[in-house]
Design a protein around this motif. Structure first.
Motif, PDB file in Angstrom:
ATOM      1  N   ALA A  17      11.569 -52.441  -6.069  1.00  0.00           N
ATOM      2  CA  ALA A  17      10.257 -52.589  -6.696  1.00  0.00           C
ATOM      3  C   ALA A  17       9.456 -51.303  -6.597  1.00  0.00           C
ATOM      4  CB  ALA A  17       9.491 -53.745  -6.043  1.00  0.00           C
ATOM      5  N   GLN A  18       9.554 -50.635  -5.436  1.00  0.00           N
ATOM      6  CA  GLN A  18       8.824 -49.378  -5.265  1.00  0.00           C
ATOM      7  C   GLN A  18       9.330 -48.312  -6.226  1.00  0.00           C
ATOM      8  OE1 GLN A  18       9.356 -48.608  -1.116  1.00  0.00           O
ATOM      9  NE2 GLN A  18       7.748 -50.043  -0.478  1.00  0.00           N
ATOM     10  N   LYS A  19      10.679 -48.269  -6.426  1.00  0.00           N
ATOM     11  CA  LYS A  19      11.237 -47.305  -7.367  1.00  0.00           C
ATOM     12  C   LYS A  19      10.766 -47.596  -8.782  1.00  0.00           C
ATOM     13  CE  LYS A  19      15.460 -46.241  -4.754  1.00  0.00           C
ATOM     14  NZ  LYS A  19      16.939 -46.311  -4.769  1.00  0.00           N
ATOM     15  N   SER A  20      10.714 -48.891  -9.135  1.00  0.00           N
ATOM     16  CA  SER A  20      10.260 -49.274 -10.465  1.00  0.00           C
ATOM     17  C   SER A  20       8.812 -48.882 -10.668  1.00  0.00           C
ATOM     18  CB  SER A  20      10.422 -50.783 -10.654  1.00  0.00           C
ATOM     19  OG  SER A  20       9.898 -51.197 -11.903  1.00  0.00           O
ATOM     20  N   THR A  21       7.993 -49.111  -9.633  1.00  0.00           N
ATOM     21  CA  THR A  21       6.579 -48.738  -9.722  1.00  0.00           C
ATOM     22  C   THR A  21       6.424 -47.235  -9.866  1.00  0.00           C
ATOM     23  OG1 THR A  21       5.935 -50.632  -8.384  1.00  0.00           O
ATOM     24  CG2 THR A  21       4.352 -48.828  -8.539  1.00  0.00           C
ATOM     25  N   ALA A  22       7.242 -46.478  -9.127  1.00  0.00           N
ATOM     26  CA  ALA A  22       7.161 -45.023  -9.199  1.00  0.00           C
ATOM     27  C   ALA A  22       7.458 -44.520 -10.599  1.00  0.00           C
ATOM     28  CB  ALA A  22       8.132 -44.400  -8.201  1.00  0.00           C
ATOM     29  N   ARG A  23       8.431 -45.197 -11.287  1.00  0.00           N
ATOM     30  CA  ARG A  23       8.766 -44.772 -12.648  1.00  0.00           C
ATOM     31  C   ARG A  23       7.626 -45.032 -13.605  1.00  0.00           C
ATOM     32  NH1 ARG A  23      13.865 -47.126 -11.313  1.00  0.00           N
ATOM     33  NH2 ARG A  23      13.254 -49.056 -12.384  1.00  0.00           N
ATOM     34  N   GLN A 229      -2.374 -51.987 -10.423  1.00  0.00           N
ATOM     35  CA  GLN A 229      -3.153 -52.995 -11.132  1.00  0.00           C
ATOM     36  C   GLN A 229      -2.559 -53.352 -12.490  1.00  0.00           C
ATOM     37  OE1 GLN A 229      -7.546 -52.355 -10.944  1.00  0.00           O
ATOM     38  NE2 GLN A 229      -6.973 -50.376 -10.071  1.00  0.00           N
ATOM     39  N   THR A 230      -1.775 -52.453 -13.051  1.00  0.00           N
ATOM     40  CA  THR A 230      -1.272 -52.683 -14.395  1.00  0.00           C
ATOM     41  C   THR A 230       0.066 -51.992 -14.590  1.00  0.00           C
ATOM     42  OG1 THR A 230      -1.746 -52.381 -16.769  1.00  0.00           O
ATOM     43  CG2 THR A 230      -2.592 -50.703 -15.266  1.00  0.00           C
ATOM     44  N   ARG A 231       0.921 -52.587 -15.409  1.00  0.00           N
ATOM     45  CA  ARG A 231       2.221 -51.999 -15.719  1.00  0.00           C
ATOM     46  C   ARG A 231       2.179 -51.206 -17.025  1.00  0.00           C
ATOM     47  NH1 ARG A 231       6.278 -54.556 -12.720  1.00  0.00           N
ATOM     48  NH2 ARG A 231       7.625 -52.866 -13.464  1.00  0.00           N
ATOM     49  N   VAL A 232       1.076 -51.259 -17.730  1.00  0.00           N
ATOM     50  CA  VAL A 232       0.911 -50.495 -18.973  1.00  0.00           C
ATOM     51  C   VAL A 232      -0.437 -49.789 -18.920  1.00  0.00           C
ATOM     52  CG1 VAL A 232       2.302 -52.124 -20.314  1.00  0.00           C
ATOM     53  CG2 VAL A 232      -0.183 -52.417 -20.210  1.00  0.00           C
ATOM     54  N   PRO A 233      -0.632 -48.727 -19.716  1.00  0.00           N
ATOM     55  CA  PRO A 233      -1.956 -48.112 -19.785  1.00  0.00           C
ATOM     56  C   PRO A 233      -3.006 -49.153 -20.164  1.00  0.00           C
ATOM     57  CG  PRO A 233      -0.328 -46.715 -20.849  1.00  0.00           C
ATOM     58  CD  PRO A 233       0.365 -48.003 -20.527  1.00  0.00           C
ATOM     59  N   GLN A 236      -3.837 -50.361 -23.775  1.00  0.00           N
ATOM     60  CA  GLN A 236      -2.845 -51.155 -24.489  1.00  0.00           C
ATOM     61  C   GLN A 236      -3.031 -52.653 -24.274  1.00  0.00           C
ATOM     62  OE1 GLN A 236       1.126 -49.816 -23.625  1.00  0.00           O
ATOM     63  NE2 GLN A 236       0.781 -47.753 -24.447  1.00  0.00           N
ATOM     64  N   ARG A 237      -3.812 -53.029 -23.298  1.00  0.00           N
ATOM     65  CA  ARG A 237      -4.063 -54.449 -23.074  1.00  0.00           C
ATOM     66  C   ARG A 237      -4.776 -55.089 -24.257  1.00  0.00           C
ATOM     67  NH1 ARG A 237      -6.160 -55.155 -16.799  1.00  0.00           N
ATOM     68  NH2 ARG A 237      -4.123 -54.885 -15.792  1.00  0.00           N
ATOM     69  N   ALA A 238      -5.556 -54.301 -24.981  1.00  0.00           N
ATOM     70  CA  ALA A 238      -6.314 -54.846 -26.111  1.00  0.00           C
ATOM     71  C   ALA A 238      -5.406 -55.481 -27.149  1.00  0.00           C
ATOM     72  CB  ALA A 238      -7.163 -53.743 -26.747  1.00  0.00           C
ATOM     73  N   ALA A 239      -4.237 -54.894 -27.351  1.00  0.00           N
ATOM     74  CA  ALA A 239      -3.321 -55.403 -28.372  1.00  0.00           C
ATOM     75  C   ALA A 239      -2.926 -56.845 -28.103  1.00  0.00           C
ATOM     76  CB  ALA A 239      -2.079 -54.518 -28.446  1.00  0.00           C
ATOM     77  N   GLY A 240      -2.816 -57.215 -26.850  1.00  0.00           N
ATOM     78  CA  GLY A 240      -2.452 -58.579 -26.509  1.00  0.00           C
ATOM     79  C   GLY A 240      -3.515 -59.592 -26.881  1.00  0.00           C
TER      80      GLY A 240
END
Length: 389
Positions: A17-23, A229-233, A236-240
């Motif tokens: 999970a830490q590696k994924s977060t780092a990416r 706090q977020t996995r995307v910028p 980009q949340r607005a699109a949802g």
């Protein structure tokens, strides 16, 4: 399965999970601007063009924006010093976010309405709110100190994210009235994780409310970085939710001005809500009760210092010969005068009533509140007894 094997598997999952977060980490501040981020002025003070956000400025306008940022920073520094001297109970500094606030504040029409958090000192300046009025709440002598309807600038909101709902409800009313105005809701990256903001996005989208959600992403929600706090910028949340979002260089006052001006027009013309993410950085503490050195890398702060919004615009002014030494000297004198006025205003303010916190919570008496009031009165009296002895 043994306890040891379970622990090992849990450790392996955490590492993955830490590696994924780092990416998925946000871009380092010393890297060039992302292609999805609007920028019109580089950290070196060079103008650049953007196909969707053209902006023409005169030397006078550039000097005005520079003056706004300098005076706002000086007021903010003075308020921080006053808190350290015991004159204010707390102070939330805007250091580093001047471009995000001045650029957006100067993009608005007088008829637009603003719902701030508790850090929008620069926006308050643009809306014509006397800086000294901001101090009363943090001294504990009032709940705001200004009439929101005089400047279309609502009172500061301490509850994280709730102003997004207030703004959306106001904007829904504006739409029903057919008024030609935009409503701006300011909040931070931390507030974007609140349910209130999610609900505001939903209602604004469904009712096509003329609201601009202006998120100042200063990278840290107190000690929690945006990447957690977020996995995307954030934009980009607005699109949802079914409305557009745009990311702007929050340390570029010209880009913020252009983007917010377009966003406000988008809202006024019946196109519904829009989200602006101002990608900036909090140079100081979250508030004066915070110690950012405990959680923030020194190298990160140093990298962002090179993107200082005021220094960036000064470089442009000097590059284009749009300001001379006389202008900078006069502005320094004006800054000193503002600081003196702020100090004098504090000296004329009364001391807060320590017992007032127990008033107006209930219409009638309340046994627990009465008990707490008595205990606190005894506590305060102990200081007087100590001074007499």
């Amino acid at each position: 399965m043994t306890v040891e094997s379970t622990a090992a598997r849990g450790k392996s999952r955490r590492a993955a999970a830490q590696k994924s977060t780092a990416r998925k980490r946000q871009p380092r501040p010393d890297q060039p601007a992302r292609p999805d981020m609007v920028q019109l002025l580089t950290p070196e003070g060079e103008r650049v063009e953007h196909p969707d956000y053209a902006l023409e400025t005169t030397p006078e306008q550039l000097r005005g924006l520079y003056r706004d940022m300098v005076l706002t920073r000086r007021f903010d520094a003075e308020a921080t010093a006053l808190q350290r001297q015991g004159e204010l109970g707390l102070w939330p500094s805007l250091l580093g976010q001047e471009a995000a606030q001045i650029g957006s504040g100067r993009a608005l029409a007088d008829t637009d309405y603003v719902f701030p958090t508790y850090r929008e000192h620069g926006v308050a300046w643009c809306r014509g709110v006397d800086p000294t009025l901001l101090l009363g709440m943090f001294r504990g002598v009032n709940h705001g100190g200004w009439d929101p309807n005089s400047n279309n600038f609502h009172l500061y909101t301490i509850v994280i994210g709730s102003q997004a709902l207030h703004a959306t409800g106001y904007a829904m009313g504006v739409a029903k009235d057919g008024a030609d105005m935009a409503v701006l809701a300011y909040f931070g990256d931390g507030a974007s994780s609140q349910g209130d903001v999610a609900e505001a996005f939903t209602f604004a989208a469904v009712y096509n409310a003329p609201v601009v959600f202006f998120c100042q992403n200063n990278q840290w929600a107190i000690s929690e970085p945006t990447e957690r706090q977020t996995r995307v910028p954030l934009y980009q949340r607005a699109a949802g939710y079914g409305f557009p979002g745009v990311r702007v260089d929050g340390n570029d006052v010209l880009a913020v001005l252009a983007v917010t001006r377009a966003a406000a027009e988008h809202a006024r013309t019946g196109q519904g809500p829009i989200l602006v993410e101002a990608f900036t950085y909090r140079m100081g503490a979250h508030t004066t009760s915070d110690d950012p050195t405990r959680y923030r890398p020194k190298e990160e702060l140093e990298a962002w210092e090179g993107k200082d919004p005021i220094l960036r615009l000064r470089r442009l002014l000097e590059r284009e010969n749009a300001a001379d030494e006389a202008f900078f000297g006069e502005l320094e004198e004006e800054s000193d005068a503002l600081a003196r006025r702020v100090r004098e205003a504090i000296r004329t303010m009364p001391d807060p009533d320590g017992m007032a916190v127990f008033e107006h919570s209930y219409a009638d008496g309340h046994a627990l509140v009465d008990e707490e009031r008595a205990q606190y009165a005894t506590y305060l009296a102990s200081f007087a007894d100590h001074e007499e002895n």
